[in-house]
Design a protein around this motif. Sequence first.
Motif, PDB file in Angstrom:
ATOM      1  N   ALA A 155       1.014  -1.029   0.186  1.00 61.22           N
ATOM      2  CA  ALA A 155       0.003  -0.095  -0.035  1.00 61.22           C
ATOM      3  C   ALA A 155       0.876   1.367  -0.080  1.00 61.22           C
ATOM      4  CB  ALA A 155      -0.812  -0.101   1.147  1.00 61.22           C
ATOM      5  N   TRP A 180      -4.428  -1.793   6.393  1.00 62.67           N
ATOM      6  CA  TRP A 180      -3.187  -2.340   5.502  1.00 62.67           C
ATOM      7  C   TRP A 180      -2.879  -3.579   5.885  1.00 62.67           C
ATOM      8  CZ3 TRP A 180      -0.313   2.871   6.461  1.00 62.67           C
ATOM      9  CH2 TRP A 180      -0.911   3.755   5.381  1.00 62.67           C
ATOM     10  N   PRO A 183      -6.264  -6.366   4.237  1.00 62.60           N
ATOM     11  CA  PRO A 183      -6.986  -5.736   2.985  1.00 62.60           C
ATOM     12  C   PRO A 183      -8.105  -6.618   2.677  1.00 62.60           C
ATOM     13  CG  PRO A 183      -4.736  -6.868   2.299  1.00 62.60           C
ATOM     14  CD  PRO A 183      -4.971  -6.807   3.780  1.00 62.60           C
TER      15      PRO A 183
END
Length: 190
Positions: A155, A180, A183
């Motif tokens: 990310a 993060w 996900p």
Amino acid sequence: MRRRPLRALCLLTLTAPLLTLAGCVEVDGRGAALAPHYAQPFVSVAPVAPAPVPTGYDAKADAAGAVAAALARSRRDGRPVLVEFGASWCVDCQALAQRTTEPAVRLLLQRDYRLVTVDVGHFDRNTALAARWIDLKRSGIPALVVLNPDGSVRATTQDGSFAGARTLSSDAIAGQLVAWLYPVHPSSRS
């Protein structure tokens, strides 16, 4: 006199199924409570040594070396590497650094990430390193990149979502750190 035993029996009859469902009491075939037992705790997981959480930008640090070392440690323990590009003069970078000292954010960073802070000066330092993953002119600073243990990008904040870090709460930052880690893939949405 009959009322009290009847009330107690009614109370036991009504609460025993609830306690059974909650896992607190077992009942025999007649509905009488057996000896209580307690819910088992969660399965224990191996302890994780906390990772360091830097809160500043060292202009003299070997940023590329620090990222490489974090990736090497990440390959051993599976934690993603969070690279934070920023500068000491940047108010939003300082706000983000302050948020990392708050318990919820600090715990996530220590337990689940390997954080490396990289000083970009006045966009004249470590920009080639940043350019490997993010466009600082577009994202602003602080800019974050999350790397998987194999070095691939998980990310980024290419959208500038952390460039206004002074407006973010510690809950918002912690929420993003968790997002993060886990996900949501488009195929798993209903």
